[in-house]
Design an enzyme around this catalytic site. Structure first.
Site, PDB file in Angstrom:
ATOM      1  N   ARG A 182       0.831  -1.219   0.000  1.00  0.00           N
ATOM      2  CA  ARG A 182       0.000   0.000   0.000  1.00  0.00           C
ATOM      3  C   ARG A 182       0.859   1.261   0.000  1.00  0.00           C
ATOM      4  O   ARG A 182       0.362   2.365  -0.081  1.00  0.00           O
ATOM      5  CB  ARG A 182      -0.931   0.010   1.219  1.00  0.00           C
ATOM      6  CG  ARG A 182      -1.941  -1.111   1.242  1.00  0.00           C
ATOM      7  CD  ARG A 182      -2.736  -1.102   2.530  1.00  0.00           C
ATOM      8  NE  ARG A 182      -3.589   0.063   2.633  1.00  0.00           N
ATOM      9  CZ  ARG A 182      -4.826   0.124   2.112  1.00  0.00           C
ATOM     10  NH1 ARG A 182      -5.297  -0.912   1.453  1.00  0.00           N
ATOM     11  NH2 ARG A 182      -5.556   1.203   2.222  1.00  0.00           N
TER      12      ARG A 182
ATOM     13  N   TRP B 263       2.266   6.214   1.991  1.00  0.00           N
ATOM     14  CA  TRP B 263       2.293   6.559   0.567  1.00  0.00           C
ATOM     15  C   TRP B 263       1.996   8.053   0.539  1.00  0.00           C
ATOM     16  O   TRP B 263       0.859   8.471   0.666  1.00  0.00           O
ATOM     17  CB  TRP B 263       1.226   5.766  -0.191  1.00  0.00           C
ATOM     18  CG  TRP B 263       1.338   5.928  -1.666  1.00  0.00           C
ATOM     19  CD1 TRP B 263       0.735   6.875  -2.454  1.00  0.00           C
ATOM     20  CD2 TRP B 263       2.132   5.153  -2.558  1.00  0.00           C
ATOM     21  NE1 TRP B 263       1.090   6.726  -3.749  1.00  0.00           N
ATOM     22  CE2 TRP B 263       1.953   5.685  -3.863  1.00  0.00           C
ATOM     23  CE3 TRP B 263       2.961   4.086  -2.406  1.00  0.00           C
ATOM     24  CZ2 TRP B 263       2.591   5.156  -4.980  1.00  0.00           C
ATOM     25  CZ3 TRP B 263       3.590   3.549  -3.514  1.00  0.00           C
ATOM     26  CH2 TRP B 263       3.412   4.077  -4.780  1.00  0.00           C
TER      27      TRP B 263
ATOM     28  N   ASN C 131      -4.801   7.448   7.339  1.00  0.00           N
ATOM     29  CA  ASN C 131      -4.832   7.152   5.914  1.00  0.00           C
ATOM     30  C   ASN C 131      -5.965   7.988   5.342  1.00  0.00           C
ATOM     31  O   ASN C 131      -7.084   7.936   5.823  1.00  0.00           O
ATOM     32  CB  ASN C 131      -5.111   5.656   5.699  1.00  0.00           C
ATOM     33  CG  ASN C 131      -5.014   5.267   4.238  1.00  0.00           C
ATOM     34  OD1 ASN C 131      -4.592   6.083   3.417  1.00  0.00           O
ATOM     35  ND2 ASN C 131      -5.381   4.051   3.921  1.00  0.00           N
ATOM     36  N   GLY C 132      -5.659   8.845   4.353  1.00  0.00           N
ATOM     37  CA  GLY C 132      -6.703   9.673   3.742  1.00  0.00           C
ATOM     38  C   GLY C 132      -6.174  11.078   3.511  1.00  0.00           C
ATOM     39  O   GLY C 132      -4.981  11.333   3.618  1.00  0.00           O
TER      40      GLY C 132
ATOM     41  N   GLU D 206      -4.855   1.755 -26.207  1.00  0.00           N
ATOM     42  CA  GLU D 206      -4.715   1.192 -24.861  1.00  0.00           C
ATOM     43  C   GLU D 206      -5.504  -0.103 -24.747  1.00  0.00           C
ATOM     44  O   GLU D 206      -5.040  -1.090 -24.163  1.00  0.00           O
ATOM     45  CB  GLU D 206      -5.166   2.218 -23.827  1.00  0.00           C
ATOM     46  CG  GLU D 206      -5.275   1.736 -22.406  1.00  0.00           C
ATOM     47  CD  GLU D 206      -3.977   1.175 -21.826  1.00  0.00           C
ATOM     48  OE1 GLU D 206      -2.916   1.308 -22.449  1.00  0.00           O
ATOM     49  OE2 GLU D 206      -4.058   0.570 -20.741  1.00  0.00           O
TER      50      GLU D 206
ATOM     51  N   LYS E 248      -3.790  -3.623 -23.708  1.00  0.00           N
ATOM     52  CA  LYS E 248      -4.271  -4.400 -22.548  1.00  0.00           C
ATOM     53  C   LYS E 248      -4.545  -5.841 -22.977  1.00  0.00           C
ATOM     54  O   LYS E 248      -4.145  -6.790 -22.330  1.00  0.00           O
ATOM     55  CB  LYS E 248      -5.542  -3.776 -21.976  1.00  0.00           C
ATOM     56  CG  LYS E 248      -5.323  -2.543 -21.133  1.00  0.00           C
ATOM     57  CD  LYS E 248      -4.773  -2.818 -19.764  1.00  0.00           C
ATOM     58  CE  LYS E 248      -3.337  -2.584 -19.502  1.00  0.00           C
ATOM     59  NZ  LYS E 248      -2.603  -1.510 -20.028  1.00  0.00           N
TER      60      LYS E 248
ATOM     61  N   LYS F 298       7.318  -5.138 -14.759  1.00  0.00           N
ATOM     62  CA  LYS F 298       6.506  -3.990 -14.335  1.00  0.00           C
ATOM     63  C   LYS F 298       7.218  -2.683 -14.667  1.00  0.00           C
ATOM     64  O   LYS F 298       6.606  -1.717 -15.037  1.00  0.00           O
ATOM     65  CB  LYS F 298       6.223  -4.058 -12.833  1.00  0.00           C
ATOM     66  CG  LYS F 298       5.308  -2.941 -12.332  1.00  0.00           C
ATOM     67  CD  LYS F 298       3.958  -2.969 -13.038  1.00  0.00           C
ATOM     68  CE  LYS F 298       3.080  -1.786 -12.669  1.00  0.00           C
ATOM     69  NZ  LYS F 298       1.882  -1.687 -13.510  1.00  0.00           N
TER      70      LYS F 298
HETATM   71  C1  AGP Z   1       1.286  -1.092 -19.396  1.00  0.00           C
HETATM   72  O1  AGP Z   1       0.209  -2.024 -19.280  1.00  0.00           O
HETATM   73  C2  AGP Z   1       2.612  -1.771 -19.613  1.00  0.00           C
HETATM   74  N1  AGP Z   1       2.925  -2.552 -18.481  1.00  0.00           N
HETATM   75  C3  AGP Z   1       3.704  -0.835 -20.097  1.00  0.00           C
HETATM   76  O2  AGP Z   1       3.320  -0.355 -21.361  1.00  0.00           O
HETATM   77  C4  AGP Z   1       4.015   0.395 -19.220  1.00  0.00           C
HETATM   78  O3  AGP Z   1       2.950   1.309 -19.288  1.00  0.00           O
HETATM   79  C5  AGP Z   1       5.285   1.066 -19.761  1.00  0.00           C
HETATM   80  O4  AGP Z   1       6.344   0.147 -19.615  1.00  0.00           O
HETATM   81  C6  AGP Z   1       5.629   2.372 -19.054  1.00  0.00           C
HETATM   82  O5  AGP Z   1       5.916   2.115 -17.716  1.00  0.00           O
HETATM   83  P1  AGP Z   1       6.075   3.386 -16.722  1.00  0.00           P
HETATM   84  O6  AGP Z   1       4.730   4.058 -16.677  1.00  0.00           O
HETATM   85  O7  AGP Z   1       6.480   2.802 -15.399  1.00  0.00           O
HETATM   86  O8  AGP Z   1       7.110   4.300 -17.292  1.00  0.00           O
END
Ligand code: AGP
Length: 611
Positions: free
Chosen positions: A28, A75, A99-100, A484, A488, A606
């Site tokens: 979180r 955060w 939190n808030g 997008e 996805k 990620k």
């Molecule tokens: C999004 O679904 C992807 N995982 C990928 O396109 C991501 O948006 C892109 O790598 C940019 O990442 P960032 O926003 O951490 O820079």
């Protein structure tokens, strides 16, 4: 989003229980962390910036003995991440975790300073502690003091307070903020922002509802309504296993994050719309009118989903702020020798704040003297640290590799940016400001309403999940949403999916159309609706299967498409966010029906911190 945990009991070491609970809440937020433990004499507060390991190491060096305490992993929303701004925050005998977002924190701070109180931190949370301490000074017990303090607050909160003058109780309160869960053990009581934090100690749990207060003692827990009347609650047995608990009961992090979007957008808007609802405060980012009117161009640079957010942002900036705006894929921008100068803004947009290409684009912009204003979800990330200014999204940690809540939070931040630039440039009259900010204020609610389409979209996904190719079409501000939607779908289901500006179909892609090609057409009631209908008819004339995303109340489209998803209309700009919700849900349900690893799709990461 932050993580809160609290413990009081006849047995057990509060320090171990709190740290363990915070560890399970680290998803979180992890800007900083802290605990406050009553050691029998005083409340010992320990806080550390950065990951929880830093706090844990400090406590290991100098352990705290005690059986009552509260903890927090932050955060940051108000006040940069630092030890000074970490929770628990203290005022005299009172410590608090929260939190808030407290919207009237400026007024509250003025009142408290006028009362002679010294405010140590930049947080809104510390102000709550002062309000509680003031009330205890007037003779109230901790419960009455917390109730009185909450009566002075405007905004969302889930909080827990402890006082040296009443160390046998923890008082919790909640109103509109993130959840607050209560747990009952054998001569033990627990509280937490989320079930995983206390699941190892008890499965006997209940939720505090909005406007309620809870008093935790080692003998048990009492819940009270906002009027102070007892509000009995049935404690139920939670059957979740710990891993599924971190997903908050959802099957996957991506699903959880799709459904967190109302919260993520609310937190990104935060207190940035001022009290008059006619202006925006971008966290103090200085936009001088003369400078803003002399701008030659804004360059939005990003990768992947973030780049599609930028494409939506381009429409917003050019239509609302009337500033030329370019969108570049960061991996291209860094090598194409862009022509920049000090009359340009370069806006790197990045959830992680660590994407190598986007960071390189930032550095190229800086090298040429452009002002760098970044949009990122990660405090103190490399991109944040190398920017002149940062406009943070507050979507909370995004665990699923496929970005969902961070995408809509990025578009929200770009909308705030575009409207603020227009206001600074003197382009909006009162009515236009009211309309644009009213639409933004209603966005979280409309997103919530759109999420109710989940079951219908799941059925649609199960109808098409075996297809091997998809086309996504959109025009204008909806073209990036089509991009997008295609991304996805392809990145989590591994189905080939392409997106085109609908007007491009006759320039080649229409050759792809046949009865095996589902085409998702974004046909919301916008300025280009009639043209979209003709694009849609071109597809149907070639036996293409059309899945239309249309606006509620559209009576024409039903007989022109094989399937229709109706979404609410939120004007020319923010309907783009609304339409992205069915795109996310469709991809999610196709992928889960196919059985792919939705949260960690093959070949992806990620954050792409390499070229
Ligand atoms: C999004 O679904 C992807 N995982 C990928 O396109 C991501 O948006 C892109 O790598 C940019 O990442 P960032 O926003 O951490 O820079």
């Amino acid at each position: 989003m932050c993580g809160i945990v609290g413990y009081i009991g006849r047995e057990g070491n509060a320090s171990d229980i709190l740290i363990d609970g915070l560890r399970r809440l680290e998803y979180r937020g992890y800007d900083s962390a802290g605990v406050a433990i009553f050691d029998g004499d005083v409340i010992d507060v320990r806080r550390a910036e950065g990951k929880l390991n830093n706090l844990e190491g400090e406590i290991r060096t100098a352990p705290i003995e005690g059986r009552v305490g509260i903890g927090h992993t932050r955060w940051a929303t108000h006040g940069k991440p630092s030890e000074r701004n970490a929770h628990p925050q203290r005022a005299g005998s009172v410590v608090i975790v929260h939190n808030g977002i407290i919207e009237n924190y400026r007024e509250l701070r003025r009142q408290l300073e006028a009362d002679g109180r010294t405010i140590e931190s930049d947080t809104d949370t510390e102000l709550i502690a002062h309000c509680i301490e003031q009330s205890i000074d007037h003779g109230n017990d901790l419960l009455a003091a917390v109730r009185e303090a909450c009566g002075r607050l405007t905004g969302a909160y889930a909080l827990a307070a402890l006082s040296e003058r009443d160390p046998t109780t923890i008082v919790a309160a909640k109103n509109g903020g993130s959840p607050m869960i209560l747990g009952l053990g054998e001569k033990q009581a627990f509280l937490a922002s989320d079930i995983p934090a206390i699941l190892p100690y008890t499965r006997n749990m209940a939720f505090i509802e909005d406007g309620e207060f809870a008093v935790l003692r080692e003998s048990g827990i009492e819940i009270f309504s906002s009027t102070g009347a007892p509000s009995p609650r049935e404690f139920k047995t939670v059957l979740w296993d710990p891993i599924s608990a971190e997903k908050g009961g959802y099957d996957r992090f991506m699903q959880k994050e799709i459904f967190e979007q109302p919260r993520a957008i609310t937190d990104t808007i935060g207190t940035r719309i001022d009290e008059t609802a006619l202006d925006i405060d971008l966290d103090g980012i200085a936009l001088d009118p003369a400078w803003a009117n002399d701008l030659s161009r804004i360059s939005l640079v990003a990768c992947g989903t973030a780049s599609y957010a930028c494409m939506v942002g381009k429409y917003m900036i050019e239509h609302i702020a009337k500033i030329p705006c370019e969108v570049d894929l960061a991996s291209e921008f860094r090598y194409r020798n862009p022509i920049l100068n000090d009359r340009c803004i370069v806006v790197p947009v990045s959830q992680s704040g660590e994407t190598a290409d986007t960071l390189a684009a930032l550095r190229e912009g800086k090298r040429q003297g452009a002002r760098i204003i970044s949009i990122t979800n990660t405090r103190d990330s490399t991109i944040a640290r190398e920017s002149d200014d940062v406009l943070y999204t507050h979507a909370g940690p995004e665990i699923g590799v496929a970005s969902t809540k961070c995408f809509t939070a990025q578009v929200t931040a770009l909308y705030l940016f575009a409207v603020k630039l227009a206001i600074v440039r003197g382009l909006l009259d009162r009515d236009e400001r009211e309309r644009l900010l009213r639409e933004l204020t209603s966005l979280p609610r409309v997103v919530q309403e759109t999420l109710a389409l989940d079951e219908q979209i799941k059925e649609l996904a199960h109808k098409y999940f075996k297809k091997s190719d998809f086309l996504f079409l959109g025009r204008g501000i909806m073209f990036p949403i089509a991009l997008e939607g295609a991304l996805k779908l392809k990145e989590i289901s591994y189905i080939h999916a392409e997106a085109y500006a609908a007007g491009e179909m006759k320039h080649g892609p229409i050759a792809l159309i046949d009865e095996n090609m589902p085409v998702v057409v974004i046909a919301n009631k916008g300025p280009l609706y009639d043209k979209l209908i003709s694009n849609l008819e071109q597809v149907r004339a070639r036996d293409g299967q059309v899945i239309a995303i249309a606006t509620e109340g559209d009576t024409e489209i039903a007989d022109k498409a094989n399937d229709v998803i109706y979404v609410p209309d939120l004007g020319d700009f923010l309907t783009s966010i609304i339409v992205s919700i069915p795109m996310q849900l469709f991809a999610y349900h196709v992928a889960t029906r196919k059985g792919t690893d939705v949260d960690q799709p093959r070949n992806l990461a990620k954050s792409v911190t390499v070229e």
